[in-house]
Design an enzyme around this catalytic site. Structure first.
Site, PDB file in Angstrom:
ATOM      1  N   GLU A 202       0.846  -0.906 -15.476  1.00 27.69           N
ATOM      2  CA  GLU A 202       0.813  -1.834 -14.296  1.00 27.69           C
ATOM      3  C   GLU A 202       0.642  -3.264 -15.101  1.00 27.69           C
ATOM      4  O   GLU A 202      -0.304  -3.610 -15.829  1.00 27.69           O
ATOM      5  CB  GLU A 202      -0.423  -1.598 -13.348  1.00 27.69           C
ATOM      6  CG  GLU A 202      -0.232  -2.514 -12.250  1.00 27.69           C
ATOM      7  CD  GLU A 202      -1.514  -2.234 -11.278  1.00 27.69           C
ATOM      8  OE1 GLU A 202      -1.450  -1.431 -10.471  1.00 27.69           O
ATOM      9  OE2 GLU A 202      -2.623  -3.042 -11.315  1.00 27.69           O
ATOM     10  N   ASP A 224       3.011  -5.490 -10.276  1.00 30.61           N
ATOM     11  CA  ASP A 224       2.175  -5.189  -9.009  1.00 30.61           C
ATOM     12  C   ASP A 224       1.994  -6.551  -8.291  1.00 30.61           C
ATOM     13  O   ASP A 224       1.476  -7.607  -9.019  1.00 30.61           O
ATOM     14  CB  ASP A 224       0.934  -4.674  -9.372  1.00 30.61           C
ATOM     15  CG  ASP A 224      -0.094  -4.584  -8.280  1.00 30.61           C
ATOM     16  OD1 ASP A 224       0.518  -3.768  -7.423  1.00 30.61           O
ATOM     17  OD2 ASP A 224      -1.460  -4.769  -8.286  1.00 30.61           O
TER      18      ASP A 224
END
Length: 285
Positions: A202, A224
């Site tokens: 991420e 994200d």
């Protein structure tokens, strides 16, 4: 991803546990007033509209409860249905039909709602290349059903659980001392453990995207809560070096715009945690 055999095991466990929970030492309502040899027939009636899902699972439930029950289907999983449609007939022991009724309805109502929402997201993406993914934000104990429903609706499954893919999120990265350390330690772990698992990392900003690419060996980067412009920038920077996934702030209003940024995947927890069950009934005929 988990194997078909593992997935089947999950489904068997769901059925066994649900029947244990619902039936206990007996369906005393039916036992009290319906003769053990009484035969019956019922229809699965749609009182809503959307994408039907869970027909094949319903067959598994009926078979588990009573292998002599007969199911005649008039629809297949993934088909659009509307108010008044009859999905299937089930016939055989009246007691057995009633024993299976609630689990069949609960499962199909939930699965159909998820399939319907997934199909809407898939349609909104349209001709863009992005594939719709689910997440681990599922109802405890019935993840296999909910992920099955996503596939029925035209989406694809993300990792099934913690054991079938590496996914380094913000807390992993922070606890590990940063992205570079997290990725390095992960590669070492996989080598020592002799595991062949894909790595997703991420990223919270472009700086982290650059660090991930520099570290290398990553299957997919999860962008994200990136806005549209930063998503486009990240996709252009990453190029063909790994796959890309958008997550966060994914709604019916934003999903098409994220798809047009060029990402390979779009994941949304809303597919499984924010749906309203489809209205279905099992009626004696």
């Amino acid at each position: 991803m988990i194997s078909e055999a593992q997935f089947k095991t999950e489904l068997d466990l769901i059925i066994a546990n649900a029947i244990r929970e619902d039936v206990g030492d007996g369906d005393h309502s039916s036992l009290a007033c319906i003769p053990i040899d009484a035969k019956g027939k019922a229809k699965l009636l749609v009182k809503d509209q959307g994408i039907i899902a869970g027909i094949e699972f319903a067959k598994m439930i009926f078979s588990y409860v009573d292998s002599n029950l007969k199911v005649d289907t008039f629809s297949t999983d993934g088909q659009p249905v509307k108010y008044g449609d009859v999905v299937f007939h089930v016939s055989g022991s009246a007691q057995s039909i009633l024993k299976a009724e609630r689990l069949v309805l609960n499962s199909m109502q939930r699965m159909s709602a998820i399939a319907t929402k997934t199909r809407k997201f898939v349609d909104l993406v349209g001709d863009a290349k992005a594939k719709i993914l689910d997440t681990r934000k599922t109802t405890p104990g019935i993840r296999a059903l909910e992920k099955w429903a996503v596939k029925v609706g035209g989406g694809e499954n993300h990792r099934f659980a913690l054991y079938d893919m590496i996914m380094l999120k913000d807390n992993h990265i922070d606890f590990a001392g940063g992205i570079v350390h997290a990725i390095k330690k992960t590669k070492q772990y996989l080598k020592v453990a002799r595991k062949d698992l894909k790595i997703i990392v991420e990223a919270r900003d472009m700086n982290e995207v650059e660090q991930i690419i520099k570290a290398g060996g990553v299957y997919r980067i999860l962008l994200d809560n990136f806005d549209f412009e930063t998503t486009k920038q990240a996709v252009a920077f990453i190029g063909e070096r790994c796959l890309t996934e958008s997550s966060g702030n994914i709604t019916e209003k934003t999903i098409r715009d994220y798809a047009l940024c060029g990402v390979d995947f779009i994941s949304s927890g809303a597919l499984t945690h924010s749906v309203y069950n489809m209205d279905l009934s099992l009626k004696a005929i």
